[in-house]
Write an enzyme that holds these catalytic residues in place. Structure first.
Site, PDB file in Angstrom:
ATOM      1  N   LYS A 105       0.706  -1.076   0.026  1.00 10.71           N
ATOM      2  CA  LYS A 105      -0.046  -0.138   0.114  1.00 10.71           C
ATOM      3  C   LYS A 105       0.941   1.156   0.006  1.00 10.71           C
ATOM      4  O   LYS A 105       0.581   1.988   0.935  1.00 10.71           O
ATOM      5  CB  LYS A 105      -0.916  -0.077   1.238  1.00 10.71           C
ATOM      6  CG  LYS A 105      -2.029  -1.127   1.012  1.00 10.71           C
ATOM      7  CD  LYS A 105      -3.057  -0.881   2.091  1.00 10.71           C
ATOM      8  CE  LYS A 105      -4.102  -2.087   2.031  1.00 10.71           C
ATOM      9  NZ  LYS A 105      -3.871  -3.340   2.457  1.00 10.71           N
ATOM     10  N   ARG A 106       1.832   1.288  -1.117  1.00 15.37           N
ATOM     11  CA  ARG A 106       2.679   2.350  -1.061  1.00 15.37           C
ATOM     12  C   ARG A 106       2.115   3.569  -1.687  1.00 15.37           C
ATOM     13  O   ARG A 106       1.141   3.540  -2.698  1.00 15.37           O
ATOM     14  CB  ARG A 106       4.053   1.878  -1.636  1.00 15.37           C
ATOM     15  CG  ARG A 106       4.714   0.972  -0.626  1.00 15.37           C
ATOM     16  CD  ARG A 106       6.115   0.985  -0.859  1.00 15.37           C
ATOM     17  NE  ARG A 106       6.923   2.122  -0.422  1.00 15.37           N
ATOM     18  CZ  ARG A 106       8.061   2.111  -0.032  1.00 15.37           C
ATOM     19  NH1 ARG A 106       8.674   1.077   0.306  1.00 15.37           N
ATOM     20  NH2 ARG A 106       8.557   3.276   0.320  1.00 15.37           N
TER      21      ARG A 106
END
Ligand code: OMP
Length: 292
Positions: A105-106
């Protein structure tokens, strides 16, 4: 809303997932040695226990499901040895034939997005995943270098379009510059980006309940959609399958706590149950679509 179909390249991320799902299941398994999950198995919160937990899970599921979604922070928290363990888990998942989504989840600017594939995407990358989850908070252009390189490597990217946590709507239902909600905008950006690039390796995570999920999935038009909800949200398999609408052929149903909460000796039997339930619900949905 019925979506146009872009032909899926067999060696692209969606094509590979479809082939794998046809041989196994639309079920995916989420894993990662969180302190809570280690405690469920009576294990201490140590690197050694994290290895035992992760290897037990991945070895039980990798040859039976289409995809394994690995929450990277639960490994990163152990530092360098945690990253080595993560890579070993990825390799075991791939050896079993499952595709690996690195759930990181960057979110970052284009210069960082340029190096993310080196870290996450493809066997020759540091962590060796088939796909990575990204958050398009800075706008899709900030992620463009990762999206383009993912396609070149036969890998995928899943954008967080709508999440299932309680407060998600305070941000994701906000109406932005497009005149529509953030989550709808992201779903449409998935469709638009794939269309513009003649591909289908960009997908989405859609964790909304019921009709909202169905609408968002339809808006994405192409790409893999991951539909969480079988665990903590306590949704039924049938309701998550229904959320895919007529797009079931590109929908993966991940289960995490629903599988990992039980004792390790029960893992295989519990997986049997989830696989049967998902197959059954998908078959019913298929029959209902034909009859309609
Ligand atoms: O990225 C996801 O898969 C995700 C999206 C979302 O909207 N909600 C959500 O809970 N998840 C993931 O799903 C995991 C929990 O799965 P369950 O235990 O099956 O509910 C979380 O730890 C997240 O990684």
């Amino acid at each position: 809303m019925s979506a146009p179909r872009v032909p899926s390249a067999a060696d692209g991320f969606l094509g590979r997932w479809r082939a794998r799902a046809a041989r196994t299941s639309r079920l995916g398994v989420g894993l990662g040695p969180s302190p809570e999950r280690l405690a469920w198995w009576g294990l201490p919160d140590t690197l050694a226990a994290a290895r035992t937990h992760s290897f037990t899970v991945v070895d039980a599921v990798a040859d039976r499901v289409s995809l394994v979604k690995i929450q990277t922070p639960f490994f990163e928290r152990f530092g360098g040895p945690g990253l080595e363990l993560l890579r070993a888990v990825v390799d075991r998942a791939r050896a079993g034939g499952a595709l690996v989504v690195l759930d990181a989840k960057r979110c970052d600017a284009p210069d960082v997005a340029r190096v993310l594939p080196e870290l996450y995407l493809g066997e020759d990358s540091v962590l060796g995943g088939d796909a990575v989850t990204l958050v398009p908070w800075m706008g899709l252009d900030s992620l463009e270098p990762t999206l383009v390189e993912a396609g070149r490597r036969g890998c995928g990217v899943l954008l967080m379009a709508r999440t299932s946590n309680h407060a998600a709507g305070t941000v994701q239902h906000a109406v932005g510059g497009t005149g529509d909600t953030v989550s709808r905008t992201i779903a449409e950006q998935v469709a638009g980006w794939n269309r513009a690039h003649g591909t289908d390796h960009l997908g989405a995570v859609v964790g909304a309940p019921g009709p909202e999920a169905r609408e968002l999935v339809a808006r994405t038009e192409t790409g893999l959609v991951s539909l969480p909800g079988l665990g903590r949200q306590g949704r039924s398999v049938a309701s998550v399958v229904a959320a895919a609408g007529d797009q079931l052929d590109r929908a993966v149903l991940p289960v995490t706590s629903g599988l990992l909460r039980g004792a390790p000796e029960r893992l295989s039997a519990s997986l049997d149950g989830w696989l049967a339930e998902v197959d059954d619900a998908c078959e019913r949905a298929r029959r209902a679509a034909v009859a309609a």
